[in-house]
Design an enzyme around this catalytic site. Structure first.
Site, PDB file in Angstrom:
ATOM      1  N   THR B  49       0.866  -1.176   0.000  1.00  0.00           N
ATOM      2  CA  THR B  49       0.000   0.000   0.000  1.00  0.00           C
ATOM      3  C   THR B  49       0.904   1.227   0.000  1.00  0.00           C
ATOM      4  OG1 THR B  49      -0.077   0.420   2.371  1.00  0.00           O
ATOM      5  CG2 THR B  49      -1.496  -1.326   1.552  1.00  0.00           C
ATOM      6  N   CYS B  50       0.291   2.421   0.023  1.00  0.00           N
ATOM      7  CA  CYS B  50       1.166   3.586  -0.015  1.00  0.00           C
ATOM      8  C   CYS B  50       1.906   3.787   1.299  1.00  0.00           C
ATOM      9  CB  CYS B  50       0.402   4.832  -0.427  1.00  0.00           C
ATOM     10  SG  CYS B  50      -1.073   5.087   0.518  1.00  0.00           S
ATOM     11  N   GLN B 116      -9.431   1.509   4.958  1.00  0.00           N
ATOM     12  CA  GLN B 116      -8.919   0.987   3.677  1.00  0.00           C
ATOM     13  C   GLN B 116      -8.068  -0.263   3.829  1.00  0.00           C
ATOM     14  OE1 GLN B 116      -8.967   4.212   4.403  1.00  0.00           O
ATOM     15  NE2 GLN B 116      -9.235   5.485   2.575  1.00  0.00           N
ATOM     16  N   GLY B 191     -10.793  25.998  -2.748  1.00  0.00           N
ATOM     17  CA  GLY B 191      -9.608  25.536  -2.025  1.00  0.00           C
ATOM     18  C   GLY B 191      -9.671  24.033  -2.007  1.00  0.00           C
ATOM     19  N   ALA B 194     -11.904  22.668   0.785  1.00  0.00           N
ATOM     20  CA  ALA B 194     -13.311  22.936   0.502  1.00  0.00           C
ATOM     21  C   ALA B 194     -13.834  21.965  -0.549  1.00  0.00           C
ATOM     22  CB  ALA B 194     -13.484  24.375   0.019  1.00  0.00           C
TER      23      ALA B 194
END
Lengths: 269, 419
Positions: B49-50, B116, B191, B194
């Site tokens: 995974t990362c 995850q 942003g 946001a």
């Protein structure tokens, strides 16, 4: 059958305690036992009302013992509907105390069966009392929901994410249920006042005699009329509405208990 | 026989190293095959995974398997061994089992309780199953780790409540509105945060997004990405009458929405609740408006506080989760021990059957006048006899008592299975 009342009080109380536990620790076991105890309490409660009906031969709302039991029963029916519709046990934490207090009153004011006073033996009895107490029950649950609204609104405004905050539903749902219950309770209360006046006319020949019971029923009516008016015309909703619904219920309680206990009225049974 | 974990994660290696050792889907297949070729390796699965790269191995003998693995990794990823070997952690036996369970339960994650990792473990499991690089031991290890993670999820609150600002906004919205379906959201200013919050809101049922920005073109670009509508900045106040959720992140130096504005607006809205998230710094919305009924204003610090307290709760829940992991590890170790019993049972059976077969042959040479039917009956009878004789022994092995290892050793000596 006082012991049936007492058993159902005990079971309601256990269900209430479970609903508090549920706030801090939600498990399927607690849910299961909450449902088990509250439904058993309700079934025994229902049996006690049915038995009373057969004993006195008319709807058992002829004295304080019977009427507070019926009042509590109606509150629970509404609770049951909301519980199954929205599935939040936390509702029990706020509604069951009302049921329990009314049942305790009923138990304390237990009376043996005696002949029903002739003035009550009329089909008006059913219309008047059933509409009065189902209306009261709607107002009672609306007040419980109103308290929940107040709390949830405080949590959101003060930004306090407590366990209770997590369990309580959204403020909008609470506001909607509160409003709907008042729209149900209000016409029932109105019907109770009108049927009471007509009944009074048919038995005493006078519609309205400014008896304390009548006055307080009217005050209650005015409070709920104000809530509905402000909501429809001024768009009042949320906190102030919820607060007024709690005040309205205090008026309901005074009309029911206060007048009977503290005031002279022909309307005490 | 040993279970081994070799790997690195966000705690032991920086992104640079993790990237270089990460397995792409194609590399993963090759990696599984290459590592399976190492003689001592009986089974292998790879999780990439990362945040982590981990190898789960079932080996014969772990004495020098590490250098073979490092060598294989070095070849696979075209990277010098010295560059990554210091970042590797190695677990064996119970420690390895516990590690796998903790990873699956998201106790070892950067954000504890993030969901995850479980999906990623499942995926790693499926690939190794498909490539047939795992067997009894790793299959059981991975499926137990997955069921343990699920158990933790239902029995603790480790995955409850948002631990990111944008999710916290969604959770709060759900405590304000009865449903997010049919609700309209307004983004003032563009942003990253946001935009992310808007996406979460859409995923959770918000129907429409309206975007405004001082530069109209930027509003249009963002609106397109969110499949929403762009409006001019001057019009946003009128638009607010219809809006339920506002996400504000402009670079304005002053308040763009004051208390007076808001009071006027609430009258026009007939007090329908409005949720305003002000993630701009300095704040763009007068904090005083939170005191107006049915207006719920959260700034970036408020959201951060929510996230922090949720994170604290998760850490408390993680303690309960660790206990569950220990319980499940114990169960797994017990299962693993029972495995050692099975080869012994097979050996006993083989041993006594060989004796029977030898004697049977001898008898046939002596008594040549026996017909086939009689021989078949004798074979049946001897089978019944040996089954009855070895049954108590096998039954006691299968009971898997506390001292099964001793029992196995004694039985092997009685029957001379190792001579």
């Amino acid at each position: 059958m006082k012991f049936l009342t007492d058993i159902s009080i005990t079971l309601y109380l256990i269900a209430f305690i479970l609903s508090i536990l549920n706030v801090y620790k939600t498990t399927n076991k607690i849910r299961f036992f909450f449902n088990l105890f509250s439904i058993s309490a309700f079934l025994i409660h229902t049996i006690s009302i049915i038995m009373r009906y057969y004993d006195i031969g008319t709807i058992p709302i002829t004295n304080m013992h019977e009427s507070s039991s019926f009042f509590a029963w109606s509150v629970f029916v509404i609770f049951l509907y909301l519980h199954y519709r929205y599935r939040f046990i936390v509702l029990g934490t706020f509604i069951l105390p009302i049921v329990i207090l009314l049942m305790v009153t009923s138990s304390l004011l237990y009376s043996e069966i005696r002949g029903v006073s002739p003035v009550l033996q009329s089909y008006w009895l059913i219309i008047h009392t059933v509409s009065a107490f189902t209306g009261n029950a709607s107002f009672a649950v609306a007040a419980g929901i109103g308290v929940m609204y107040q709390l949830q609104e405080r949590f959101l405004k003060k930004k306090k994410m407590t366990e209770l905050f997590n369990k309580l539903p959204s403020v909008q749902i609470l506001d909607e249920i509160n409003y709907r219950l008042i729209t149900i309770g209000f016409p029932l209360h109105t019907l109770a006042i009108i049927s009471g006046a007509l009944w009074s006319e048919s038995s005493f020949g006078i519609f309205w005699r400014w008896d304390p019971k009548e006055v307080w029923a009217l005050i209650t009516w005015l409070i709920y009329a104000t809530i509905l008016h402000l909501r429809l015309v001024k768009g009042w909703r949320g906190r102030k509405s919820a607060l007024l619904s709690v005040i309205g219920f205090l008026a309901v309680l005074f009309t029911y208990f206060g007048v009977n206990l503290f005031m002279e009225s022909y309307h005490t049974f | 026989m040993a279970i081994i974990v070799v790997g690195l994660n966000h705690k032991t290696a920086n992104l640079d190293i993790r990237e270089r050792l990460a397995f792409s889907p194609e590399k993963l297949e090759r990696g599984l095959q290459d590592i399976k070729k190492i003689p001592q390796v009986k089974e292998v699965a790879i999780l990439s995974t990362c945040n982590r790269v981990e190898l789960y191995l079932h080996t014969d003998n772990n004495s020098d398997v590490y250098s073979d693995i490092e060598h294989a990794l070095s070849n696979l990823h075209q990277i010098q061994r010295e560059q990554f070997s210091q970042h590797l952690y190695k677990y064996e036996g119970v420690d390895a089992i516990r590690h796998v369970f903790r990873v699956a339960a998201s106790l070892d994650s950067m954000v504890i309780g993030e969901p995850q990792i479980l999906g990623q473990i499942k995926e790693a499991f499926e690939i190794s199953l498909k490539k047939k690089t795992t067997g009894v031991v790793l299959n059981k290890l991975l499926s137990s780790s997955i069921s343990t993670a699920k158990r933790i999820r239902t029995e603790t609150k480790i995955a409850e409540h948002a631990v990111s600002i944008s999710y916290a906004a969604v959770e709060l919205a759900k405590k304000i509105f009865s449903t997010l379906k049919g609700k309209i959201s307004l983004l003032i200013g563009a942003g990253e945060m946001a935009e992310l919050a808007a996406k979460h809101l859409i995923n959770n049922g918000v129907d429409r997004v309206v975007v405004t920005n001082r530069t109209y073109e930027r509003a249009c670009a963002l609106a397109e990405g969110l499949k929403g509508k762009a409006i001019r900045f001057e019009d946003f106040f009128d638009e607010l009458i219809k809006i339920d959720i506002v996400i504000c992140s402009t670079a304005a130096p002053t308040y763009i929405l004051t208390k007076e504005h808001m009071q006027k607006l609430m009258k026009l809205r007939r007090n329908r609740p409005i949720f305003i998230i002000d993630i701009s710094v300095p704040r763009n919305i007068d904090p005083e408006i939170n005191s107006i009924d049915n207006v719920y204003l959260y700034d970036v610090d408020d959201l951060q506080d929510v996230v922090d307290s949720n994170m604290q709760n998760r850490k408390a829940e993680a303690k309960k989760a660790e206990d569950i992991v220990l319980q499940e590890v114990e169960k797994f170790v017990k299962w693993l021990d029972s495995l050692e019993v099975i080869p012994t049972i097979i050996d006993i059976r083989r041993h006594v059957e060989r004796i029977r077969d030898d004697e049977f042959e001898k008898m046939r040479h002596k008594l040549t006048n026996l017909d086939d039917n009689t021989l078949k009956e004798i074979h049946y009878m001897t089978t019944a006899i040996i089954n009855k004789i070895i049954h108590p022994c096998i039954a006691s092995l299968k009971e898997n008592p506390e001292d099964s290892k001793t029992l196995v050793a004694m039985i092997r000596r009685f029957y001379g299975l190792d001579s």
